[in-house]
Design a protein around this motif. Sequence first.
Motif, PDB file in Angstrom:
ATOM      1  N   THR A   1      -1.658  11.405   7.468  1.00 34.63           N
ATOM      2  CA  THR A   1      -1.974  12.789   7.849  1.00 34.63           C
ATOM      3  C   THR A   1      -2.310  13.666   6.639  1.00 34.63           C
ATOM      4  N   LEU A   2      -2.603  13.041   5.527  1.00 33.18           N
ATOM      5  CA  LEU A   2      -2.841  13.793   4.295  1.00 33.18           C
ATOM      6  C   LEU A   2      -3.921  14.859   4.453  1.00 33.18           C
ATOM      7  N   TYR A   3      -5.031  14.534   5.098  1.00 27.34           N
ATOM      8  CA  TYR A   3      -6.141  15.489   5.207  1.00 27.34           C
ATOM      9  C   TYR A   3      -5.783  16.669   6.099  1.00 27.34           C
TER      10      TYR A   3
ATOM     11  N   GLU B   1       0.825  -1.192   0.000  1.00 25.51           N
ATOM     12  CA  GLU B   1       0.000   0.000   0.000  1.00 25.51           C
ATOM     13  C   GLU B   1       0.862   1.245   0.000  1.00 25.51           C
ATOM     14  N   ARG B   2       0.265   2.329  -0.453  1.00 27.64           N
ATOM     15  CA  ARG B   2       0.810   3.664  -0.249  1.00 27.64           C
ATOM     16  C   ARG B   2      -0.146   4.317   0.731  1.00 27.64           C
TER      17      ARG B   2
END
Length: 143
Positions: A135-137, A130-131
């Motif tokens: 914490t992207l959001y 997976e990538r």
Amino acid sequence: MIRFTTDKSELDLALIHGFLSQHSTWARGISRPLVERAIEHSLCFGGFVEQSQVAFARVVSDHATFAYLADVFVLPAYRGRGFGKLITQAALSHPELQGLRRFMLATSSAHGLYAQFGFASPARPESIMERYFPTLYQDSPPA
């Protein structure tokens, strides 16, 4: 009594976004436009008690070989009534999602619920990659 629908026009987008962005552990901080885009490109299930939406789930799938169950929630005031099981069953039994070779999900706290439906740790975890950007959001400007 709970009623389920896949009619996106009935979904309470403000409620869904509010829960995901403020109360979920997996999508905290997600923007409303991202939630709307995810819903647009998914098979969604809304659970309603009378006229109020109390549960949600969505499935990302090619409708032939693969599906991913995501964003399953029941509002806190409606938990403990079996609605989590019922919305999961509604998704898994949907006619467009039958005969799939693989149905996946990710959970940090509901292993017992999903095990009742045959979900288990990957048989070959060494074959799954997976990538993941947890914490992207929070890190990205709203899209």
